[in-house]
Scaffold this active site. Structure first.
Site, PDB file in Angstrom:
ATOM      1  N   SER A   1       5.649  -2.612  -3.876  1.00 12.05           N
ATOM      2  CA  SER A   1       4.744  -1.643  -3.246  1.00 12.05           C
ATOM      3  C   SER A   1       3.955  -2.351  -2.164  1.00 12.05           C
ATOM      4  O   SER A   1       3.427  -3.445  -2.393  1.00 12.05           O
ATOM      5  CB  SER A   1       3.788  -1.063  -4.282  1.00 12.05           C
ATOM      6  OG  SER A   1       2.714  -0.421  -3.625  1.00 12.05           O
ATOM      7  N   GLY A   2       3.849  -1.716  -1.006  1.00 10.16           N
ATOM      8  CA  GLY A   2       3.154  -2.350   0.122  1.00 10.16           C
ATOM      9  C   GLY A   2       1.647  -2.390  -0.051  1.00 10.16           C
ATOM     10  O   GLY A   2       1.024  -3.458   0.060  1.00 10.16           O
ATOM     11  N   SER A   3       1.033  -1.238  -0.307  1.00  7.22           N
ATOM     12  CA  SER A   3      -0.434  -1.216  -0.442  1.00  7.22           C
ATOM     13  C   SER A   3      -0.850  -2.113  -1.609  1.00  7.22           C
ATOM     14  O   SER A   3      -1.872  -2.811  -1.538  1.00  7.22           O
ATOM     15  CB  SER A   3      -0.940   0.212  -0.646  1.00  7.22           C
ATOM     16  OG  SER A   3      -0.366   0.788  -1.799  1.00  7.22           O
TER      17      SER A   3
ATOM     18  N   ASP B   1      -0.198   9.442  -1.026  1.00 15.60           N
ATOM     19  CA  ASP B   1      -0.598   8.053  -0.824  1.00 15.60           C
ATOM     20  C   ASP B   1      -1.720   8.086   0.215  1.00 15.60           C
ATOM     21  O   ASP B   1      -1.584   8.727   1.252  1.00 15.60           O
ATOM     22  CB  ASP B   1       0.607   7.256  -0.281  1.00 15.60           C
ATOM     23  CG  ASP B   1       0.390   5.754  -0.294  1.00 15.60           C
ATOM     24  OD1 ASP B   1      -0.775   5.321  -0.204  1.00 15.60           O
ATOM     25  OD2 ASP B   1       1.388   5.023  -0.361  1.00 15.60           O
TER      26      ASP B   1
ATOM     27  N   GLY C   1       3.490   1.247   2.349  1.00 11.01           N
ATOM     28  CA  GLY C   1       4.251   0.093   2.832  1.00 11.01           C
ATOM     29  C   GLY C   1       5.746   0.184   2.575  1.00 11.01           C
ATOM     30  O   GLY C   1       6.557  -0.040   3.483  1.00 11.01           O
TER      31      GLY C   1
HETATM   32  O1  LIG Z   1       2.420   1.133  -0.072  1.00 20.32           O
HETATM   33  C1  LIG Z   1       3.276   1.468  -0.896  1.00 20.32           C
HETATM   34  O2  LIG Z   1       4.403   0.978  -0.898  1.00 20.32           O
HETATM   35  C2  LIG Z   1       2.862   2.433  -1.933  1.00 20.32           C
HETATM   36  N1  LIG Z   1       1.529   2.907  -1.989  1.00 20.32           N
HETATM   37  C3  LIG Z   1       1.402   3.660  -3.244  1.00 20.32           C
HETATM   38  C4  LIG Z   1       2.796   4.116  -3.523  1.00 20.32           C
HETATM   39  C5  LIG Z   1       3.710   3.051  -2.933  1.00 20.32           C
HETATM   40  O3  LIG Z   1       3.973   2.103  -3.919  1.00 20.32           O
END
Ligand SMILES: O=C(O)[C@H]1NCC[C@@H]1O
Length: 345
Positions: free
Chosen positions: A93-95, A254, A259
């Protein structure tokens, strides 16, 4: 006060999306050779109680995630981490990467080097490279170089009961995504259309899950679309940019530009000839925050042409908490309510 469980957490968000980080109170998974094996251990029903305790109400809420820092399995990594989301243990996961790096550096778990701290993190999806710009003890930006992203299929028609046919792209960006142009469904990505975007996004996701079954060529256990991105066409003016809204299960936006969804979109844009290696693309969230995204390299994953994407964003620590569980609490795994959780029955 009594408690049979105490979990110490540093609260954090990345461009608006909550990614709290556990810094104490949870032991490592026993005898695992990879972070994916650790993920499999923690998602067993007995261990999964932890995710329910932390993310369900009353301790959690539908729009949050929690990360668990663990020793890495890959010797090239400085630390490992696993990601708990409302409906799954996400491979990547990016965040959550940005939040975990911010906490690792700002609490001193990994020594901060100014102006740049570089290291690798081990995830269930593979090794992720980190470059953090740091100044005055603050982690100003976090850029991660993701595992390779690729398109599984473009322009697939999915039949959505009660709505009709919708064209979807299916791509891997560290999680499996279905991506749909909001205008193709007569919608715009704006808060006033939030309930409709979330409700229809969830329905399209379920329809895709019924009709298409992507499997990661390197790990057959990583399968099936679990996330959904509404896209707007790219603005090709001064900067290449676009707004998006990811619908995270069981049904909420989100708060960040997402990300892994951005990486999936970069793979789609590259496959369509809309973005080349080295070009920046600014992906904006429903709250107007931004990730700077770039294709760093092209490669292959099994038979699929793939891109290695980097994503840059910012994280902020917002508090610290200790989660407790009274032995007589009637909800040891919390609860979900239909007003905010899209409970099926
Ligand atoms: O940034 C992301 O990849 C995500 N943010 C919450 C759900 C994903 O995992």
């Amino acid at each position: 006060m009594r408690s049979i469980r105490t979990v110490s957490i540093v609260q954090c968000h990345a461009e608006g999306e909550v990614g709290d980080v556990i810094v104490g109170g949870v032991l490592d998974a026993p005898a695992c050779k990879t972070m994916f094996e650790k993920l499999q251990y923690f998602r067993q029903p007995e261990q999964d109680r932890l995710r329910n305790l932390l993310l369900n109400e009353p301790r959690g809420r539908s729009s949050m995630n929690t990360n668990l820092i663990l020793p890495p399995c890959d010797p090239r990594a400085t630390a490992g981490f696993l990601i708990m989301e409302s409906d799954e243990w996400a491979p990547m996961s990016g965040s959550n990467t940005i939040c975990t790096v911010t906490v690792l550096l700002e609490t001193g778990m990994i020594p901060m080097q100014e102006p740049v701290t570089a290291f690798s993190l081990d995830t269930a999806a593979g090794l992720v490279g980190i470059t953090a710009e740091c100044q005055g003890g603050k982690c100003r930006t976090v850029q991660f170089r993701n595992v390779p992203s690729f398109v599984w299929a473009l322009d697939q028609e999915v039949h959505v009961p009660g709505f009709g046919a919708v064209k979807v792209d299916i791509a891997w960006g560290g999680m499996w995504y279905a991506l749909v142009d909001a205008e193709s469904c007569g919608l715009k990505i704006e808060n006033s259309q939030g309930p409709r975007l979330v409700e229809l996004g969830q329905r399209i996701k379920v329809a895709v899950q019924g009709q298409y079954h992507p499997v990661h060529p390197k790990n057959p256990e990583i399968r099936e679309v679990t996330n959904f991105v509404w896209t707007h066409p790219m603005d090709d003016g001064h900067d290449k940019s676009a707004v998006n809204a990811t619908v995270v299960s069981p049904g909420r936006f989100d708060r960040s530009p997402c990300g892994t969804g951005s990486c999936a979109r970069l793979a789609v844009m590259h496959a369509r000839g809309q973005l080349e290696k080295g070009e920046d693309f600014r992906h904006r969230s429903i709250i107007g925050t931004e990730f700077v995204c770039r294709i760093e390299e092209t490669t292959r994953v099994g038979d699929y042409p793939a891109v290695v994407a980097s994503i840059k964003g910012r994280g902020w620590i917002s508090g610290m908490k200790q989660v407790l569980l009274d032995p007589e609490d009637p909800f040891p795994e919390g609860f979900r309510v239909g007003d905010q959780w899209h409970v099926a029955s």
